[in-house]
Design an enzyme around this catalytic site. Structure first.
Site, PDB file in Angstrom:
ATOM      1  N   LEU A 136     -12.529 -37.261 -14.950  1.00  0.00           N
ATOM      2  CA  LEU A 136     -11.564 -36.339 -15.531  1.00  0.00           C
ATOM      3  C   LEU A 136     -10.331 -37.122 -15.960  1.00  0.00           C
ATOM      4  CD1 LEU A 136     -11.642 -33.320 -13.007  1.00  0.00           C
ATOM      5  CD2 LEU A 136     -12.753 -33.450 -15.247  1.00  0.00           C
ATOM      6  N   ASP A 137      -9.675 -36.643 -17.015  1.00  0.00           N
ATOM      7  CA  ASP A 137      -8.415 -37.243 -17.443  1.00  0.00           C
ATOM      8  C   ASP A 137      -7.370 -37.109 -16.339  1.00  0.00           C
ATOM      9  OD1 ASP A 137      -9.550 -37.793 -19.887  1.00  0.00           O
ATOM     10  OD2 ASP A 137      -8.620 -36.099 -20.917  1.00  0.00           O
ATOM     11  N   LYS A 138      -6.365 -37.944 -16.420  1.00  0.00           N
ATOM     12  CA  LYS A 138      -5.298 -37.969 -15.418  1.00  0.00           C
ATOM     13  C   LYS A 138      -4.717 -36.582 -15.156  1.00  0.00           C
ATOM     14  CE  LYS A 138      -0.598 -39.889 -14.921  1.00  0.00           C
ATOM     15  NZ  LYS A 138       0.183 -38.738 -15.453  1.00  0.00           N
TER      16      LYS A 138
END
EC number: 5.4.99.-
Length: 299
Positions: A136-138
């Site tokens: 997942l993105d930050k």
């Protein structure tokens, strides 16, 4: 630290075959066998070390002890908070808070989920490095699937990551014309950026399904499902159709009411390669997005 082991019980259908062929049927490659033989692993049948020419019988217990995995010296063992939603001998499903990258990068060499997973593995005595199946993105929160060993990760990759269903909840700017639909638009890296992606003809195939749950004059609440898993796929696709994520200033969203992209991985379904059945896990909105919804999209 205990070595990572996997075991199988020989079925009647496999009785009489060589151990070598049994292991091949269970996706232990020649390379993996070489690593096991020369890098500290073991292959046991009914608790005794055997050669791959051993003939197997019904109900024999075949156990493979994998060599210890060596992790990068750049990967620091570090406590990072995350909730464990599910765990067995093969996989972890965790709930990632927003604001934490999945893996280290030049911008974030520490403080990532990978650092925290390595810390957790040390705590439970697992001799493995980090194998994240779904990143997942930050600033995306929610469910992530983790393999506990290189071999387990290999099985997920072999079966195809498209067979892992991931669903998201998101808040976007504006009202969509259709209540549901499919965004089928290829995505590639933007020429002048190392980070940003865009829809472009020479990009990789990318398909996102969407459904409008509710809307008002300013925002829409969406349910999304990935058919492919390109970097920033949902963010790019929503920006492409003119409805950027609230809080996603990289792709045109406003940060006036929310300081992070309003994207949450709320459901993940996958076929378990060892339990041989489908698993589905779901979680609700995290507190920050639930609070935003109550203020800006009350029932």
């Amino acid at each position: 630290m205990k070595p990572y082991t996997i075991q199988w019980t020989v079925s009647e259908a496999d009785s009489g075959i060589l151990l070598r062929d049994f292991l091949k049927r269970n996706d232990i490659s020649k390379k993996a066998l070489t690593d096991i033989k020369f890098k500290g692993g073991l292959i046991l049948v009914n608790g005794e070390e055997k050669t791959v020419r051993t003939v197997l019988n019904t109900n024999d217990i075949v156990k493979v002890q994998f060599p210890s995995e060596i992790f990068s010296e750049d990967l620091v063992v570090e406590y990072i908070p995350f909730d464990i939603v599910y765990e067995d001998d093969f996989v972890l499903v965790i709930n990632k808070p927003f604001g934490i990258p999945s893996i280290p990068s030049r911008e974030h060499p520490k403080g990532t989920i990978a650092n925290g997973l390595l810390y957790y593995f040390f705590q439970i005595g697992l001799q493995s490095t980090v194998h994240i199946v779904t990143r997942l993105d930050k600033d995306t929160s929610g469910l992530m699937l983790i393999a506990k060993n290189r071999f387990v990760h290999h099985l997920f990759s072999k079966n195809g990551l498209e067979h892992i269903q991931r669903k998201y909840l998101a808040f976007v700017h504006g009202q969509l014309e259709d209540s549901s639909g499919i965004i089928d638009a290829p995505i590639g890296r933007k020429d002048d950026s190392l980070i940003e992606r865009e829809v472009r003809q020479d990009g990789q195939k990318a398909v996102t399904h969407f459904e409008v749950i509710s809307f008002n004059e300013k925002y829409s609440f969406l349910r999304l499902q990935l058919e492919t898993g390109r970097t920033h796929q949902i963010r790019v696709h929503l920006s492409f159709i003119g409805h950027s994520l609230v809080g996603d200033d990289l792709y045109g969203g406003s940060v006036e009411t929310l300081k992070r992209q309003s994207l949450h991985s709320y459901a993940i379904q996958f076929y378990h390669p060892f339990h041989q059945k489908n698993y589905l896990f779901e979680i609700g909105l995290p507190s920050d997005l639930a609070e935003w919804k109550s203020i800006h999209m009350p029932e």
